[in-house]
Design an enzyme around this catalytic site. Structure first.
Site, PDB file in Angstrom:
ATOM      1  N   ASP A 189       2.245  58.493  72.646  1.00 43.66           N
ATOM      2  CA  ASP A 189       2.655  57.739  73.815  1.00 43.66           C
ATOM      3  C   ASP A 189       1.463  57.786  74.776  1.00 43.66           C
ATOM      4  O   ASP A 189       0.524  58.561  74.595  1.00 43.66           O
ATOM      5  CB  ASP A 189       3.913  58.368  74.441  1.00 43.66           C
ATOM      6  CG  ASP A 189       4.644  57.368  75.336  1.00 43.66           C
ATOM      7  OD1 ASP A 189       5.851  57.537  75.558  1.00 43.66           O
ATOM      8  OD2 ASP A 189       3.991  56.399  75.782  1.00 43.66           O
TER       9      ASP A 189
HETATM   10  C1  GLC Z   1       4.982  54.212  78.297  1.00 46.45           C
HETATM   11  C2  GLC Z   1       6.202  54.459  77.450  1.00 46.45           C
HETATM   12  C3  GLC Z   1       6.106  53.874  76.072  1.00 46.45           C
HETATM   13  C4  GLC Z   1       5.261  52.625  76.132  1.00 46.45           C
HETATM   14  C5  GLC Z   1       3.856  53.044  76.464  1.00 46.45           C
HETATM   15  C6  GLC Z   1       2.917  51.845  76.643  1.00 46.45           C
HETATM   16  O1  GLC Z   1       4.729  55.270  79.164  1.00 46.45           O
HETATM   17  O2  GLC Z   1       6.676  55.803  77.351  1.00 46.45           O
HETATM   18  O3  GLC Z   1       7.436  53.599  75.627  1.00 46.45           O
HETATM   19  O4  GLC Z   1       5.289  51.950  74.881  1.00 46.45           O
HETATM   20  O5  GLC Z   1       3.792  53.880  77.615  1.00 46.45           O
HETATM   21  O6  GLC Z   1       3.288  51.109  77.758  1.00 46.45           O
END
Ligand code: GLC
Length: 743
Positions: free
Chosen positions: A254
């Site tokens: 993430d």
């Molecule tokens: C965010 C989320 C994730 C998302 C990623 C990119 O913080 O936790 O679900 O796909 O970052 O935006």
């Protein structure tokens, strides 16, 4: 001449310098665009402005840069581009919780295909969806992006979505692996969970999705599990995910997740997103010091190359940035109607039979909450309010009342600060409900045939819901009471529509309404979809993916949600302050209906509940055998005995014999299917194939799935508490299903 696609993966990796390999392990940087606001964070040379991130290219070897974009309710990219008056909108589909409420895998696969089409036409290689963390507790801030309180329903919905998405040649990213069930302090939260609950509840949905849809990527989560960041955990990312489940795709972090980059690389977290220079430096230092072996880097780079080989970019797909949004809108509307859940319909007040005009109360009757905020939001072109939907459906609406609400909304919105950048990303505070003069309500009750009151709840990434958000506030309760009295005193019905992202309290006030419809956050076409159901164009067929408890305190998780701080806040590299903290999942497997049913707790509405304008029977339950060998097939006949065409969801629960000291839930969902549209008098036979795994629990002492010998009860129902038929079968001897990675 070594080139990707012409040479073996191994040869391409071997042709790289160490620096080239390391650079491929991290993304190009962050680009978080708020709601129409300017891009924030480190701007990168985006091929697709507003996408969540991209990887580095290595032209020398024919390796392209791959683009990743969110999210679970639609493709999230910037709607505007500098120097252009073209708009780049994508379809805001219903939230994942509504899709789960359809209980219709074929429909969700169609929705996944539409997502894939739009993503591909906007130049996206990987869509960062679906998200399938369990709805452990109603206050979980991102429950709207997730499916259900049950892992089978979650896993099957995710698998269907992935099959559809990837059928278009775009990759999925099932997320967030694993146990990211709430938002508070998510970067550092340590989830303490026992092995059985981890296996049977929190991992199970991902296992189903991996085995039944082969997602191109898996996104590891921010949090720790039992003291170890998931993105740094070899047991999760390599031993369980790859060696035990047979996953052969790529694992991506993430955004800014984890702390120890070398541990992430070694654990099998192939790609670090969005990517920072510090990470690249840290990997280089770890390699130089011997703390990280090059073999791990080679392995991870190879996984990235395999992903690239499948990508539209590698195929040089000539995307036109003009997806077929009209077709998507039709599907968004249809899927929204299929996931609405009719909880109550006394005296059949619904569907409205076209009599007289309708008085709409509540801000969100005029200002639909189409979806949640954060990375799960979509920069949509429009959203249809309930008022617009009803009028488009031919209903008459009280225009004086509508004008008052519109004026209220306009004045309240004018006061709201213009949010840009990260602030536009955060959950929005709701507009306070208008205080209506008594004569306005009385007049509306005189001149309209019925009242519709919409209760709205926003939801968003970065924050969990407050306990107060679960309850109607005093303004809402007062409005509800006054409208209910005014209309009922004239023997006119009041219907309540819940435009919500997660479960709310209903038991204390539902007797004030004659009908209650959960519309969830139904996407940009939501107003049309709710109108379709209220006006009888579509017979509601949604079923609850979550229990509606009487009170939050009825759920064991209420005791210590969302966890405790265990140290002082510190700054994470390049991101946000984190406070070391932990939460113990003391409820173990006793989550949702597993707990509420087993311990016979009263609920407002049970898991799987949903009414129809028709009536259905489930009869002729037949089992292929009364003794289980390697599989068992159950069939049941579903008949429409009502006066409306409609669809029914047959839910198959299994009650397994408990062995000494090894308690099991009174029943667990093991299969389900939705009928086609059945005309009055029509019936359909549904069949279900059950395997040994469907009988098994996870025995942590043996480190294996175990199906105990004894008598099993197979129950078929219209909800977890509305069982229509049951039959017994025996398992002659206890069966151990081996191969689980040791805890
Ligand atoms: C965010 C989320 C994730 C998302 C990623 C990119 O913080 O936790 O679900 O796909 O970052 O935006």
């Amino acid at each position: 001449m070594t080139r990707l696609g012409q040479s073996s993966i191994e040869d391409v990796v071997a042709a790289m310098t160490l620096e080239e390999k390391v650079r491929l392990l991290r993304g190009k940087g962050v680009s978080i665009s708020g709601e129409g606001g300017p891009t924030v964070g480190v701007k990168m040379d985006e091929r697709v402005p507003g996408a969540a991130g991209s990887t580095f290219a290595l032209e020398r070897l024919g390796i392209p840069s791959l683009v990743m974009a969110d999210g679970p309710a639609g493709v999230r990219i910037a709607p505007q581009r500098e120097g252009s008056d073209v708009r780049f909108h994508a379809t805001a589909f219903p939230i994942a919780t509504l899709l789960a409420s359809t209980w219709d895998q074929a429909l969700v696969e169609d929705v996944g295909s539409a997502f894939g089409h739009e993503a591909k036409e906007y130049g996206i290689d990987v869509l960062l969806a679906p998200a399938l963390n369990l709805h452990r507790f109603p206050l979980g801030g991102r429950n709207f992006e997730y499916y259900a309180e049950d892992p089978l329903l979650s896993g099957k919905m995710a698998a269907a979505f992935v099959r559809g998405l990837q059928s278009q040649g775009v990759g999925a990213s099932i997320k967030h692996f694993v146990a990211n069930n709430h938002e508070w302090n998510r970067f550092a939260m340590d989830v303490k969970v026992d092995e059985r609950a981890l296996r049977e509840l929190y991992l199970r949905g991902f296992e189903i999705a991996v085995k039944e849809s082969q997602p191109w990527t898996v996104m590891s989560s921010y949090n720790k599990v039992n003291g170890e960041y998931t993105s740094e955990c070899a047991r999760l990312l390599t031993r369980i995910l790859r060696e035990e489940w047979g996953y052969d795709g790529l694992v991506v972090t993430d955004w800014f997740a984890g702390q120890d980059v070398a541990a992430q690389v070694r654990a099998g977290n192939d790609l670090l997103m969005p990517g920072t220079d510090a990470e690249e430096t840290e990997i280089g230092e770890a390699l130089a010091s011997g703390a990280l072996e090059e073999a791990s880097v080679d392995r991870n780079v190879a996984n990235l190359l395999r992903l690239a080989l499948k990508s539209p970019t590698f195929a040089a797909y000539a995307y036109g940035e003009r997806p077929d949004l009209a077709s998507s809108a039709v599907l968004a509307r249809r899927s929204a109607t299929e996931g609405m859940v009719l909880l109550k319909n006394d005296a059949g007040v619904l569907p409205f039979a076209g009599q007289g005009s309708l008085a709409l109360f509540g801000n969100h009757a005029y200002d639909l909450i189409a979806g949640g905020t954060g990375s799960g939001d979509v920069n949509k072109a429009y959203s249809v309010s309930l008022r617009e939907g009803l009028e488009a459906g031919g209903a008459k609406v009280d225009t004086d009342l509508a004008a008052q609400y519109q004026a209220h909304l306009d004045s309240e919105k004018a006061k709201q600060p213009k949010l840009t950048g990260l602030a536009a990303f955060m959950p929005k505070s709701p507009i306070v409900e208008m205080t209506l003069a008594s004569e306005l309500i009385e007049t509306a009750a005189d001149r309209n045939a019925a009242a519709i009151l919409v209760i709205g709840r926003t939801s968003g990434e970065f924050a969990d819901r407050e306990a107060s958000d679960f309850l109607l506030d005093n303004g809402e309760l007062s409005l509800l009471g006054r409208v209910s009295r005014a209309f009922r005193s004239r023997r006119k019905p009041i219907v309540c529509v819940l435009n919500i992202g997660g479960v709310v309290e209903v038991a204390s006030w539902r007797d004030k309404v004659d009908a209650l419809l959960v519309a969830w956050q139904p996407g940009q076409e939501g107003g049309h979809a709710v109108a379709d159901v209220l006006l009888g164009e579509v017979n509601p067929s949604g079923r609850l993916p979550d229990s509606f408890p009487m009170m939050l305190s009825d759920l064991l998780a209420a005791e210590n949600f969302p966890g405790v701080a265990t140290g002082e806040a510190t700054m994470r590299a390049g991101a946000v302050p984190v406070t070391p903290s932990e939460i113990e999942y003391r409820d173990g497997i006793w989550v949702g209906y597993r707990y509420l049913n087993t311990f016979d707790k009263e609920v407002a509405y049970p898991f799987g509940h949903g009414l129809s304008y028709a009536e259905f029977t489930m009869t002729d339950l037949d089992l292929s055998s009364e003794s289980f060998e390697d599989e068992l097939v159950a069939s049941v006949k579903v008949a429409n005995t009502g006066a409306h065409a409609g669809k029914e969801v047959a839910q198959v629960y299994i009650s397994a014999p408990s062995s000494d000291g090894f308690e099991k839930p009174s029943e667990e969902l093991r299969a389900f299917a939705k009928t086609r549209l059945l005309s009055p008098g029509e019936s359909q036979v549904l069949s279900f194939r059950l395997t040994l795994r469907d009988l098994a629990s996870f025995d942590a002492t043996r480190g294996s799935w175990v199906a105990d010998s004894g008598t099993y009860v197979l129950k078929v129902g219209a909800s977890s508490r509305d069982i229509r038929a049951s039959a017994r079968f025996r398992l002659a001897s206890t069966r151990v299903i081996g191969g689980a990675a040791k805890a």
